[in-house]
Write a protein that holds these residues in place. Structure first.
Motif, PDB file in Angstrom:
ATOM      1  N   ALA A 270      10.706   5.093   1.818  1.00  0.00           N
ATOM      2  CA  ALA A 270      12.011   4.710   1.277  1.00  0.00           C
ATOM      3  C   ALA A 270      12.685   3.807   2.305  1.00  0.00           C
ATOM      4  N   PRO A 271      12.507   2.484   2.190  1.00  0.00           N
ATOM      5  CA  PRO A 271      13.000   1.557   3.221  1.00  0.00           C
ATOM      6  C   PRO A 271      14.472   1.195   3.071  1.00  0.00           C
ATOM      7  N   THR A 272      15.301   2.195   2.775  1.00  0.00           N
ATOM      8  CA  THR A 272      16.736   1.964   2.612  1.00  0.00           C
ATOM      9  C   THR A 272      17.467   2.277   3.917  1.00  0.00           C
ATOM     10  N   ASP A 273      18.646   1.696   4.074  1.00  0.00           N
ATOM     11  CA  ASP A 273      19.382   1.824   5.336  1.00  0.00           C
ATOM     12  C   ASP A 273      19.766   3.265   5.658  1.00  0.00           C
ATOM     13  N   ASP A 274      19.882   4.110   4.640  1.00  0.00           N
ATOM     14  CA  ASP A 274      20.340   5.481   4.879  1.00  0.00           C
ATOM     15  C   ASP A 274      19.220   6.434   5.278  1.00  0.00           C
ATOM     16  N   LYS A 275      17.982   5.936   5.355  1.00  0.00           N
ATOM     17  CA  LYS A 275      16.846   6.815   5.654  1.00  0.00           C
ATOM     18  C   LYS A 275      15.988   6.201   6.760  1.00  0.00           C
ATOM     19  N   GLU A 276      16.097   6.763   7.950  1.00  0.00           N
ATOM     20  CA  GLU A 276      15.284   6.287   9.065  1.00  0.00           C
ATOM     21  C   GLU A 276      13.826   6.676   8.870  1.00  0.00           C
ATOM     22  N   TYR A 277      12.934   5.850   9.387  1.00  0.00           N
ATOM     23  CA  TYR A 277      11.520   6.222   9.412  1.00  0.00           C
ATOM     24  C   TYR A 277      11.292   7.323  10.442  1.00  0.00           C
ATOM     25  N   ASN A 278      10.251   8.114  10.186  1.00  0.00           N
ATOM     26  CA  ASN A 278       9.844   9.227  11.062  1.00  0.00           C
ATOM     27  C   ASN A 278      10.921  10.311  11.153  1.00  0.00           C
ATOM     28  N   LYS A 279      11.708  10.416  10.091  1.00  0.00           N
ATOM     29  CA  LYS A 279      12.699  11.479   9.946  1.00  0.00           C
ATOM     30  C   LYS A 279      12.423  12.213   8.632  1.00  0.00           C
ATOM     31  N   THR A 280      12.849  13.487   8.564  1.00  0.00           N
ATOM     32  CA  THR A 280      12.603  14.276   7.365  1.00  0.00           C
ATOM     33  C   THR A 280      13.879  14.430   6.541  1.00  0.00           C
ATOM     34  N   TYR A 281      13.679  14.632   5.219  1.00  0.00           N
ATOM     35  CA  TYR A 281      14.792  14.703   4.273  1.00  0.00           C
ATOM     36  C   TYR A 281      14.513  15.757   3.210  1.00  0.00           C
ATOM     37  N   THR A 282      15.573  16.376   2.724  1.00  0.00           N
ATOM     38  CA  THR A 282      15.505  17.225   1.551  1.00  0.00           C
ATOM     39  C   THR A 282      16.632  16.797   0.617  1.00  0.00           C
TER      40      THR A 282
END
Length: 447
Positions: A270-282
């Motif tokens: 998800a290459p959006t500004d609100d989601k850094e790479y190598n980070k986790t999300y729920t």
């Protein structure tokens, strides 16, 4: 700053008419589009030539399943990856399937309880609160994500399709979904009234128990009551007879599937500004089993995304993945390619958006889950991918599709890989506590 609205004027329309009349090919294109439709007119046959179904890595996965008129692609794709491994280990016939009806029953049942809990937890908010409105828009549906099927299997196990076959309602889910959503919305009225009247949690749970009993009855009539003990009887691909008696869904899973589901994790791009790479999300309010496995995504670059999928395929294991299947996709021929339709050329309009823009502005999200069963590598780089769909064998190449690598870059959002195929730095990144996303985030979309 206040912007005043501006109406369309007759002068504007005359300019538009004049611009169109000056185009030499306008009449020809108008006739073609009116007669054949946009996609048929814009179709570029070069995609058929480039997407030949030949792959340097090509797993033999047998028969293609058919979800029919239901939205269970995520469930079919997950069970297909498991049966692929079972087929090789136990020499099962190519048409062997795990019961999608069994996991469907428990998913519907657990989603009802999940909805009730969310209604109770938001009962102090007004009906026009965005989260309450989000809940009521679709109390439950067929779709899901990888972690949700894991939650079902970890709690209830699996069974072969012979132990709990398909029914009318599992194969055509429109009626059961309408009925369940009616019931859940009606129940939401009562739960909110109970909370407003300061009922105790014991009183709320007593009503919830009655409601769940009614849901169980509806599902049992529609799908059949879930099997608890069964015999697994089959002839393998060499026609040798086998029977294993007195199995339960849990013992069958432990003996025949044997996957440690904690090792299989969701990877997203998800290459959006609100989601850094190598980070986790729920995602808030996303799930099915209360107290069960939660949805968790690790966001990575597309290069890492593809390399992990390739590593798993090279090891002989198919890969669950989620994508936006309706984008630039030819269902009949089984081709997913960014060049399959030249709509920009047809209309002389620039329709291009970046992947991030499509996510941010609602143009794209994950709509369908399938299985990667092959890839064509040239100088170590993927050029196209083999895809096992769950729409039966009347589409594509006997149910299999070809996906260009460019299409994967633009419209694939999720793969599930075993941790063994993850680089050490990404394994560590996956262990992080996830950041909570809003319920309507595109990464919460259900396949």
């Amino acid at each position: 700053m206040i912007h005043l609205s501006t109406e369309i004027t007759p002068d504007q329309i005359r300019r538009y008419e004049n611009e169109l009349s000056e185009r030499k090919d306008a009449s020809v294109l108008e006739r073609a589009v009116k007669k054949n439709g946009i996609l048929a007119t814009a179709q570029d046959d070069i995609a058929n030539v480039n997407m030949t179904p030949i792959f340097s890595i090509d797993l033999d996965t047998g028969h293609v399943a058919n979800q029919k008129q239901s939205g269970r692609c995520w469930m079919f794709a997950a069970l297909n990856t498991m049966r692929h491994a079972m087929k090789d280990t136990f020499n099962l016939p190519g048409d062997f399937e795990l019961s999608q009806n069994y996991t469907y029953f428990w998913d519907k049942f657990e989603k009802a309880n999940y909805f009730y809990e969310n209604v109770i937890n938001t009962a102090d908010k007004p009906l026009d609160d965005r989260k309450v409105a989000f809940l009521m828009e679709t109390p439950q549906q067929d779709g899901g994500q990888w972690d949700m099927i894991c939650a079902i299997i970890e709690k209830y196990g699996v069974v072969p399709q012979s132990a709990m076959p398909e029914t009318f309602n599992s194969s055509a889910s429109g009626q059961i979904n309408s009925l369940l959503n009616l019931k859940l919305r009606k129940d939401a009225v009562e739960f909110r009234e109970l909370v407003a009247n300061k009922a105790s949690r014991a009183e709320i749970d007593e009503m919830k128990d009655r409601k769940l009993q009614e849901v169980y009855r509806i599902l049992s009539y529609s799908f059949g009551e879930p099997v608890t003990k069964f015999d697994f009887e089959y002839r393998d691909s060499n026609k040798e007879y086998h029977i294993d008696r007195g199995l339960t869904p849990k013992t069958f899973y432990d003996k025949y599937v044997k996957w440690d589901l904690s090792q299989y994790v969701s990877i997203i791009n998800a290459p959006t500004d609100d989601k850094e790479y190598n980070k986790t999300y729920t995602v808030e309010m996303l799930g099915n089993v209360v107290g069960g496995r939660e949805v968790k995504h690790l966001n990575v670059s597309m290069e890492d995304f593809k390399q992990m999928a390739i590593a798993q395929l090279q090891a002989g294991q198919s890969v669950w993945f989620g994508c936006d299947v309706g984008q630039s996709s030819d269902r009949k021929n089984g081709i997913m390619d960014t060049k399959v339709y030249a709509k920009d050329e047809l209309f002389d309009v620039d329709f291009s958006m970046s992947k991030a823009e499509r996510l941010d502005y609602g143009e794209s999200l994950m709509t369908h889950a399938m299985v990667l069963t092959g890839v064509d590598l040239v100088d170590g780089k993927p050029t196209k991918w083999k895809v096992e769909n769950s729409w039966g064998d009347k589409v594509g190449d006997k149910g299999y599709f070809v996906m260009s690598d460019a299409w994967m870059d633009e419209y694939c959002y999720q793969v599930v890989v075993n941790k063994n195929f993850m680089p050490e730095n990404l394994q560590k990144a996956q262990e992080q506590e996830p950041k909570m996303l809003q319920p309507w985030d595109p990464m919460g979309a259900l396949a």
